[in-house]
Design an enzyme around this catalytic site. Sequence first.
Site, PDB file in Angstrom:
ATOM      1  N   GLU A  94       0.812  -1.209   0.000  1.00 33.86           N
ATOM      2  CA  GLU A  94       0.000   0.000   0.000  1.00 33.86           C
ATOM      3  C   GLU A  94       0.844   1.256   0.000  1.00 33.86           C
ATOM      4  O   GLU A  94       1.994   1.265   0.434  1.00 33.86           O
ATOM      5  CB  GLU A  94      -0.984  -0.006   1.171  1.00 33.86           C
ATOM      6  CG  GLU A  94      -0.387  -0.323   2.507  1.00 33.86           C
ATOM      7  CD  GLU A  94      -1.474  -0.554   3.550  1.00 33.86           C
ATOM      8  OE1 GLU A  94      -1.977   0.432   4.093  1.00 33.86           O
ATOM      9  OE2 GLU A  94      -1.816  -1.731   3.805  1.00 33.86           O
ATOM     10  N   CYS A 107       3.610   8.491   0.237  1.00 29.34           N
ATOM     11  CA  CYS A 107       4.281   7.620   1.204  1.00 29.34           C
ATOM     12  C   CYS A 107       4.302   6.222   0.609  1.00 29.34           C
ATOM     13  O   CYS A 107       3.259   5.664   0.303  1.00 29.34           O
ATOM     14  CB  CYS A 107       3.499   7.641   2.515  1.00 29.34           C
ATOM     15  SG  CYS A 107       4.092   6.452   3.723  1.00 29.34           S
ATOM     16  N   CYS A 114       7.148  -6.905   7.051  1.00 27.91           N
ATOM     17  CA  CYS A 114       8.323  -6.347   7.724  1.00 27.91           C
ATOM     18  C   CYS A 114       8.733  -7.316   8.817  1.00 27.91           C
ATOM     19  O   CYS A 114       7.907  -8.028   9.371  1.00 27.91           O
ATOM     20  CB  CYS A 114       7.950  -5.002   8.357  1.00 27.91           C
ATOM     21  SG  CYS A 114       9.327  -4.153   9.169  1.00 27.91           S
ATOM     22  N   CYS A 118       7.891  -4.150  15.504  1.00 26.26           N
ATOM     23  CA  CYS A 118       7.431  -3.088  16.415  1.00 26.26           C
ATOM     24  C   CYS A 118       6.016  -3.409  16.895  1.00 26.26           C
ATOM     25  O   CYS A 118       5.149  -3.775  16.107  1.00 26.26           O
ATOM     26  CB  CYS A 118       7.471  -1.727  15.720  1.00 26.26           C
ATOM     27  SG  CYS A 118       9.139  -1.268  15.200  1.00 26.26           S
ATOM     28  N   CYS A 121       2.718  -1.735  15.399  1.00 27.11           N
ATOM     29  CA  CYS A 121       2.639  -1.601  13.937  1.00 27.11           C
ATOM     30  C   CYS A 121       1.938  -2.793  13.289  1.00 27.11           C
ATOM     31  O   CYS A 121       2.217  -3.948  13.612  1.00 27.11           O
ATOM     32  CB  CYS A 121       4.052  -1.458  13.382  1.00 27.11           C
ATOM     33  SG  CYS A 121       4.085  -1.251  11.593  1.00 27.11           S
ATOM     34  N   CYS A 335      -0.012   2.200   8.936  1.00 31.20           N
ATOM     35  CA  CYS A 335       0.761   1.337   8.039  1.00 31.20           C
ATOM     36  C   CYS A 335       0.250  -0.089   8.048  1.00 31.20           C
ATOM     37  O   CYS A 335       0.122  -0.704   9.092  1.00 31.20           O
ATOM     38  CB  CYS A 335       2.217   1.239   8.495  1.00 31.20           C
ATOM     39  SG  CYS A 335       2.990   2.791   8.745  1.00 31.20           S
TER      40      CYS A 335
HETATM   41  N1  SAH Z   1      10.371   0.805   9.261  1.00 28.28           N
HETATM   42  C1  SAH Z   1      10.494   2.217   9.164  1.00 28.28           C
HETATM   43  C2  SAH Z   1       9.491   2.896   8.266  1.00 28.28           C
HETATM   44  C3  SAH Z   1       8.078   2.419   8.266  1.00 28.28           C
HETATM   45  S1  SAH Z   1       7.078   2.807   9.660  1.00 28.28           S
HETATM   46  C4  SAH Z   1      10.480   2.837  10.566  1.00 28.28           C
HETATM   47  O1  SAH Z   1      10.367   2.098  11.512  1.00 28.28           O
HETATM   48  O2  SAH Z   1      10.647   4.043  10.676  1.00 28.28           O
HETATM   49  C5  SAH Z   1       6.809   4.551   9.566  1.00 28.28           C
HETATM   50  C6  SAH Z   1       6.545   5.194  10.910  1.00 28.28           C
HETATM   51  O3  SAH Z   1       5.239   4.880  11.390  1.00 28.28           O
HETATM   52  C7  SAH Z   1       7.504   4.753  11.985  1.00 28.28           C
HETATM   53  O4  SAH Z   1       7.876   5.846  12.789  1.00 28.28           O
HETATM   54  C8  SAH Z   1       6.666   3.782  12.772  1.00 28.28           C
HETATM   55  O5  SAH Z   1       7.177   3.569  14.044  1.00 28.28           O
HETATM   56  C9  SAH Z   1       5.328   4.457  12.731  1.00 28.28           C
HETATM   57  N2  SAH Z   1       4.167   3.626  13.026  1.00 28.28           N
HETATM   58  C10 SAH Z   1       3.944   2.340  12.718  1.00 28.28           C
HETATM   59  N3  SAH Z   1       2.750   1.936  13.170  1.00 28.28           N
HETATM   60  C11 SAH Z   1       2.198   3.002  13.775  1.00 28.28           C
HETATM   61  C12 SAH Z   1       0.974   3.211  14.439  1.00 28.28           C
HETATM   62  N4  SAH Z   1       0.087   2.250  14.573  1.00 28.28           N
HETATM   63  N5  SAH Z   1       0.741   4.449  14.920  1.00 28.28           N
HETATM   64  C13 SAH Z   1       1.652   5.450  14.783  1.00 28.28           C
HETATM   65  N6  SAH Z   1       2.817   5.305  14.175  1.00 28.28           N
HETATM   66  C14 SAH Z   1       3.099   4.089  13.675  1.00 28.28           C
END
Ligand code: SAH
Length: 355
Positions: A94, A107, A114, A118, A121, A335
Amino acid sequence: MMEKKDIKSLTLTELKAEMAALGEKPFRAVQLYEWMHKKLARGYEEMSNIPAAMKAKCGESYQYTALHVAAVQKSAIDGTKKYLFALPDGNMVESVWMRYKHGNSVCISSQVGCRMGCRFCASTLDGLVRNLTPSEMLDQIYAITLETGERVSNVVVMGSGEPLDNYDNLLRFITLLTDENGLHISQRNVTVSTCGIVPVMRELAEEKLQITLALSLHAATDEKRRELMPIANQFSLAELMDCCAYYFEQTGRRITFEYSLVRDVNDTRKDAETLAALIKGMNCHVNLIPVNPVRERAYVQSGRQAVEAFAVFLAKKGINATVRREMGRDIDGACGQLRRRFLENAESAFADGAG
Ligand code: SAH
């Protein structure tokens, strides 16, 4: 059988060498490159000034990426559009298109799934499926440019995936995206977001690109960060902060720290104090993002007041901080959520269909 080369991932220099090997003149490589990266052709059939014989040869020798739009959602609130693309192998990724005063921003995703894990996420719930190729990253932007009919001026690599876990393809993608013979997007208008893979960040620093590096910090102590982000078990905050200073030293580009606010987890006054102390004196910018709740996870968004208080506290400490406007709240914002929803629906449809 050897896999065919991916023609849209080649630089112009490489394409010239390839065309020479096929017995074509250098100007043909320039024409072909323009069709792919400037006129955003979806296939050889659109390339009106390329001889049929050459198109046939290219068709036999290379694969040509073209993403298929599987779904588009448009936010009724701010016009943000979320695209679900089907890749040639049936995988889905996406991308999001956002309209700002200073131009249109896209974006993009850098991987299918991935493996960083995290906790908050959605992209990582099923692990990593595969890396995206440079052309598949470009094509998200190309397909959106064609669909909206508007130029994209900013690109953020902040969708699904960890870009520094797909480093060579990321670098090649940036080269092609910023090439004057292609869309020619300025490096300054490209942002790459990472969870903080220290050795790769150092390598990137040494490339001395003028892109913006965004670091997903989300916590100001090792203990808290480890609860939210498994990568924090590999690299301490001390190592990470050293690395950020090195990045600035090498590139002269100020780092953006992303900090997603999770209620009662990292949004208290104490958290703000610890964060301020951690990044004090650094040339940086803090992006505060109220966490986007993911159905599979228990994390709750911080309240408006907590977010505001957090931002004000940092500002008082002389730290540059902004609260990110939430775009497309009404369209599976976070995401990986749209892809998940789609896969779930597809699975239930399959289960029903197959009995
Ligand atoms: N892997 C990379 C880029 C993709 S995530 C990274 O970790 O930066 C892009 C951003 O969205 C990151 O800062 C991530 O921590 C954040 N993110 C992911 N899921 C989220 C959520 N549910 N709410 C807010 N931010 C989120």
